[in-house]
Motif scaffolding. Structure first.
Motif, PDB file in Angstrom:
ATOM      1  N   SER A 104      31.071  36.927 -41.260  1.00 12.62           N
ATOM      2  CA  SER A 104      29.739  36.407 -40.998  1.00 12.62           C
ATOM      3  C   SER A 104      29.683  34.907 -41.240  1.00 12.62           C
ATOM      4  N   LYS A 105      28.773  34.240 -40.572  1.00 15.31           N
ATOM      5  CA  LYS A 105      28.601  32.803 -40.797  1.00 15.31           C
ATOM      6  C   LYS A 105      28.005  32.568 -42.178  1.00 15.31           C
ATOM      7  N   LYS A 106      28.406  31.472 -42.792  1.00 20.08           N
ATOM      8  CA  LYS A 106      28.059  31.211 -44.187  1.00 20.08           C
ATOM      9  C   LYS A 106      26.550  31.104 -44.406  1.00 20.08           C
ATOM     10  N   GLY A 109      24.711  33.881 -46.049  1.00 20.77           N
ATOM     11  CA  GLY A 109      25.072  34.235 -47.416  1.00 20.77           C
ATOM     12  C   GLY A 109      24.020  33.888 -48.456  1.00 20.77           C
ATOM     13  N   SER A 116      22.015  39.011 -47.736  1.00 21.08           N
ATOM     14  CA  SER A 116      22.843  37.957 -48.310  1.00 21.08           C
ATOM     15  C   SER A 116      23.624  38.465 -49.524  1.00 21.08           C
ATOM     16  N   LEU A 119      26.584  40.542 -48.319  1.00 20.94           N
ATOM     17  CA  LEU A 119      27.633  39.713 -47.720  1.00 20.94           C
ATOM     18  C   LEU A 119      28.434  38.976 -48.795  1.00 20.94           C
ATOM     19  N   ARG A 120      27.769  38.581 -49.849  1.00 16.90           N
ATOM     20  CA  ARG A 120      28.459  37.850 -50.917  1.00 16.90           C
ATOM     21  C   ARG A 120      29.265  38.761 -51.829  1.00 16.90           C
ATOM     22  N   SER A 124      32.631  41.573 -47.664  1.00 12.44           N
ATOM     23  CA  SER A 124      32.689  40.859 -46.392  1.00 12.44           C
ATOM     24  C   SER A 124      33.150  39.424 -46.649  1.00 12.44           C
ATOM     25  N   LEU A 126      32.371  35.221 -45.664  1.00 16.81           N
ATOM     26  CA  LEU A 126      31.484  34.214 -45.093  1.00 16.81           C
ATOM     27  C   LEU A 126      32.318  33.012 -44.680  1.00 16.81           C
ATOM     28  N   ASP A 128      32.608  29.140 -42.456  1.00 17.76           N
ATOM     29  CA  ASP A 128      32.001  27.977 -41.812  1.00 17.76           C
ATOM     30  C   ASP A 128      32.663  27.831 -40.454  1.00 17.76           C
ATOM     31  N   SER A 135      37.635  28.393 -42.655  1.00 21.09           N
ATOM     32  CA  SER A 135      37.445  29.696 -42.008  1.00 21.09           C
ATOM     33  C   SER A 135      38.749  30.456 -41.781  1.00 21.09           C
TER      34      SER A 135
END
Length: 243
Positions: A104-106, A109, A116, A119-120, A124, A126, A128, A135
């Motif tokens: 996932s995109k940061k 997060g 959020s 995801l953190r 998963s 995160l 950029d 990345s």
């Protein structure tokens, strides 16, 4: 008229949607810190069940179709098209047996209750998307983690959501990196339909009276073909089922 009705129903929808995020944020924190990751994963599955059921307030529904056996106790990479924020709840609930994890995109997060946090802390990764130095190593580490745990990674190689449902060209980088980390694994193509209609007016109103579906196609052993062949087969199976 459809937009007006959608606006009225969206007020009810967002109340319960937001309530689910807030309640399950607390549930997740307690589950993870008191009982551990497995319990938190169960809480995440129930969260996403509730998020899907919130579409009932819009006169909508969801469905899952899989006519193939998905291998167990091996690493899996699910490759899917991407249409809206509801794509994640589809996988998180209907494929909860495999505890799917995401790239996932940061930006996601932080700032979103439940989502959020998961995801953190839920396994998963995160990234950029504008910073390859961050990345690429993060995706490699994520792939190794999925491989070691015989887990399931879900990726959306289109990169961004399709606002019309029309498939975009698949990027190969993410899938190639993950496939290299799990040579004994399988790629599982999947197709999402109609979730873009929920977001066709933007964030408000949410489109009413839509049935969103997740269809899972036949898994492919990563070592059974070259990467170029694998990408071609996967993209064909995913996009062919878009309607």
């Amino acid at each position: 008229m459809h937009k007006v009705i959608s606006a009225i129903l969206s007020v009810i929808f967002y109340f319960f949607f937001g309530l689910a995020l807030l309640v399950f944020h607390v549930v997740q924190v307690i589950a993870l810190n008191v009982f551990g990751l497995k319990t938190q994963e169960k809480a995440v599955a129930m969260l996403n069940f509730c998020l899907l059921k919130c579409t009932y307030f819009l006169g909508g529904s969801s469905a899952y179709k899989c006519n193939h056996n998905i291998p167990e106790n091996v690493p899996l990479i699910v490759v899917s098209n991407h249409q809206s924020m509801f794509d994640i709840p589809l996988f998180a609930w209907y494929m909860r047996k495999f505890n799917p994890k995401y790239i996932s995109k940061k930006e996601l997060g932080k700032g979103i209750p439940s989502i959020s946090y998961n995801l953190r802390h839920g396994g998963s990764v995160l990234i950029d998307r504008k910073n390859k130095r961050q990345s690429l190593p993060a995706i490699i580490k994520f792939g190794k983690q999925i491989n070691e745990n015989n887990g399931m990674a879900v990726i959306f190689p289109e990169g961004t959501r399709s606002k019309t449902g029309e498939p975009k060209k698949f990027a190969e980088t993410g899938l190639k990196i993950l496939a290299r980390q799990m040579p004994e694994g399988y790629v599982v193509p999947a197709t999402i339909n109609n979730s873009w209609k929920l977001a066709k007016y933007g964030n408000f109103p949410v489109g009413a009276f839509n049935k969103i579906t997740l269809e899972v196609h036949e898994p492919i052993a990563i070592k059974s073909c070259t990467f170029e062949e694998l990408l071609q087969i996967v993209e064909h199976r995913v996009t062919e089922a878009v309607n």
